[in-house]
Motif scaffolding. Structure first.
Motif, short mmCIF file in Angstrom:
data_model
loop_
_atom_site.label_atom_id
_atom_site.label_comp_id
_atom_site.label_asym_id
_atom_site.label_seq_id
_atom_site.Cartn_x
_atom_site.Cartn_y
_atom_site.Cartn_z
N ALA A 1 0.83 -1.21 0.00
CA ALA A 1 0.00 0.00 0.00
C ALA A 1 0.86 1.26 0.00
N VAL A 2 1.95 1.25 0.79
CA VAL A 2 2.84 2.42 0.83
C VAL A 2 3.45 2.65 -0.55
N VAL A 3 3.91 1.56 -1.17
CA VAL A 3 4.49 1.68 -2.51
C VAL A 3 3.45 2.18 -3.50
N THR A 4 2.22 1.66 -3.38
CA THR A 4 1.14 2.09 -4.27
C THR A 4 0.81 3.56 -4.06
N ASN A 5 0.82 4.01 -2.79
CA ASN A 5 0.58 5.42 -2.51
C ASN A 5 1.61 6.31 -3.20
N LEU A 6 2.87 5.95 -3.02
CA LEU A 6 3.94 6.76 -3.63
C LEU A 6 3.87 6.73 -5.14
N PHE A 7 3.67 5.53 -5.68
CA PHE A 7 3.54 5.42 -7.13
C PHE A 7 2.32 6.18 -7.63
N GLY A 8 1.21 6.05 -6.88
CA GLY A 8 -0.02 6.72 -7.30
C GLY A 8 0.13 8.23 -7.34
N LYS B 1 0.03 8.96 -15.50
CA LYS B 1 0.61 8.38 -16.71
C LYS B 1 0.09 6.96 -16.92
N LEU B 2 -0.08 6.21 -15.82
CA LEU B 2 -0.60 4.86 -15.92
C LEU B 2 -2.02 4.86 -16.46
N MET C 1 -3.30 3.17 -19.87
CA MET C 1 -4.29 2.10 -19.82
C MET C 1 -5.54 2.43 -20.62
N GLN C 2 -5.83 3.71 -20.78
CA GLN C 2 -7.00 4.13 -21.57
C GLN C 2 -6.63 4.44 -23.02
N ASN C 3 -5.42 4.08 -23.41
CA ASN C 3 -4.95 4.28 -24.78
C ASN C 3 -5.02 5.74 -25.21
N ALA C 4 -4.77 6.64 -24.26
CA ALA C 4 -4.76 8.07 -24.58
C ALA C 4 -3.36 8.47 -25.03
N VAL C 5 -3.29 9.19 -26.13
CA VAL C 5 -1.99 9.59 -26.68
C VAL C 5 -1.95 11.11 -26.79
N PRO C 6 -0.79 11.72 -26.49
CA PRO C 6 -0.68 13.18 -26.65
C PRO C 6 -0.79 13.56 -28.11
N VAL C 7 -1.40 14.69 -28.35
CA VAL C 7 -1.58 15.14 -29.73
C VAL C 7 -0.93 16.51 -29.91
N GLU C 8 -0.41 16.72 -31.09
CA GLU C 8 0.20 18.00 -31.42
C GLU C 8 -0.88 19.04 -31.70
N ARG C 9 -0.53 20.30 -31.43
CA ARG C 9 -1.48 21.38 -31.68
C ARG C 9 -1.87 21.45 -33.14
N SER C 10 -0.93 21.14 -34.03
CA SER C 10 -1.20 21.23 -35.46
C SER C 10 -2.27 20.23 -35.90
N ARG C 11 -2.47 19.20 -35.11
CA ARG C 11 -3.45 18.18 -35.48
C ARG C 11 -4.87 18.60 -35.13
N VAL C 12 -5.05 19.19 -33.95
CA VAL C 12 -6.38 19.65 -33.52
C VAL C 12 -6.27 21.06 -32.94
N PRO C 13 -5.99 22.06 -33.78
CA PRO C 13 -5.77 23.41 -33.25
C PRO C 13 -7.00 23.98 -32.55
N GLU C 14 -8.22 23.64 -33.04
CA GLU C 14 -9.42 24.17 -32.40
C GLU C 14 -9.55 23.66 -30.97
N LEU C 15 -9.23 22.38 -30.77
CA LEU C 15 -9.31 21.81 -29.42
C LEU C 15 -8.27 22.45 -28.51
N THR D 1 -7.70 9.62 -9.54
CA THR D 1 -6.69 8.80 -10.20
C THR D 1 -6.12 7.77 -9.23
N ILE D 2 -5.82 8.20 -8.01
CA ILE D 2 -5.28 7.27 -7.01
C ILE D 2 -6.33 6.21 -6.66
#
Length: 326
Positions: A38-45, A51-52, A56-70, A145-146
């Motif tokens: 639990a202590v390790v999980t707390n620190l990691f969390g 990032k985890l 896990m949700q398959n979210a990827v960073p996107v460049e501004r040039s790809r979705v400038p309106e967003l 998130t935690i």
């Protein structure tokens, strides 16, 4: 300060739950192992759970040039919310949905699905983003998130209990206790998730309506997302159901429980609350407020409705000017 205290209490409760699970799996030694875990999980969390979750949700960073309106939308709304502009991530999923994560406003991210950009109008997307920014401003993201990380770990620990410590005499309930933990530990983790998520969604709805100045757009977005979420599978969320409470609408297509065992408040209740906010703020379904009528500049006699008859024309019996109608 209150949010930090609330997060501390939550971490303590989840740590205690971890230790109880460990005790019923492996007795005193299992409890100590669980405490260390639990202590390790707390620190990691605290440092890495965002990032985890994004991975896990398959979210990827996107460049501004790809979705400038967003990008521009997130930047403008962040300034209105009074927080730094978070990183923007895209989830490749046809299901319209979104979530926010990060340990504080300086290390936050907003993730929206490709389905959200496809199916919702610009006003509705902005309202959803504002909702997620309200979570960041309220510092809900660390707690949520935690909680997601802990819920997944508790479920994994309970499943592991089936194959651990079969002959441990220190466990007063033996195999019965381990078997009970397989079912009760995930249920307890789910109850914690519900307690964390449900009240925060109402608060984030109010905050999102304030930031976007468009409560009815958020109400419309919630209605569309809820309808489409039940028809479209979010593969990443289905594989990691412990993360479901982070989304603006429950992403699990098979879940229809809106009361005791729901991680989200009933969507109809949220929509009704937003409509009441719109009525109080006098905001219409286009996000417009009625403009005050300019004060009349001419002098004259008040005939109601903000109109005045100009006092030009004949002189009355007292020497004053009378209008052409009297």
């Amino acid at each position: 300060m209150f949010n930090m205290f609330r997060t501390f209490v939550l971490l303590a409760a989840l740590t205690a739950l971890f230790m109880v699970v460990g005790y019923f799996i492996g007795g005193s030694s299992g409890m100590m192992i669980a405490l260390v875990f639990a202590v390790v999980t707390n620190l990691f969390g605290y440092w890495n759970s965002d990032k985890l979750v994004l991975r896990m949700q398959n979210a990827v960073p996107v460049e501004r040039s790809r979705v400038p309106e967003l990008y521009d939308m997130v930047d403008i709304l962040s300034r209105k919310a009074g927080i730094p502009t978070p990183a923007v991530y895209l989830i490749q999923s046809e299901q319209p949905n979104a979530f926010a994560t990060g340990r504080d406003p300086q290390h936050a991210a907003v993730a929206v699905s490709s389905g959200l950009l496809k199916h919702l109008q610009t006003r509705e997307v902005a309202a959803v983003v504002a909702h997620e920014l309200a979570h960041i401003r309220n510092r809900d993201t660390l707690t949520m998130t935690i909680t997601a990380t802990f819920a997944g770990a508790i479920s994994a620990l309970a499943q592991f209990g089936l194959f651990f410590g079969g002959g441990n005499r220190d466990n007063p309930m033996g195999g019965v206790g381990r078997l009970a933990m397989v079912f009760l530990a995930p249920l307890a983790a789910m109850l914690v998730q519900m307690a964390v998520s449900r009240t925060r969604e109402y608060e984030a709805d109010r905050g999102g309506a304030e930031i976007s100045s468009d409560p009815l757009a958020l109400a419309s977005a919630l209605q569309k997302i809820a309808a489409l979420a039940g028809q479209t599978v979010n593969v990443a969320a289905e594989r990691n159901p412990a993360m479901a409470h982070m989304y603006i609408i429950n992403p699990l297509s098979g879940q229809r429980m809106d009361n005791l065992f729901s991680t989200h408040p009933d969507t109809a209740n949220r929509i009704e609350a937003l409509r009441k906010l719109a009525a109080l703020a006098h905001v219409d379904d286009k996000g417009r407020r009625p403009q005050p009528r300019p004060a009349p500049t001419s002098t004259g006699r008040d005939i109601g409705g903000g109109w005045r008859v100009p006092t030009v024309g004949r002189t009355d019996e007292n020497g004053g000017q009378r209008g052409p109608w009297g």
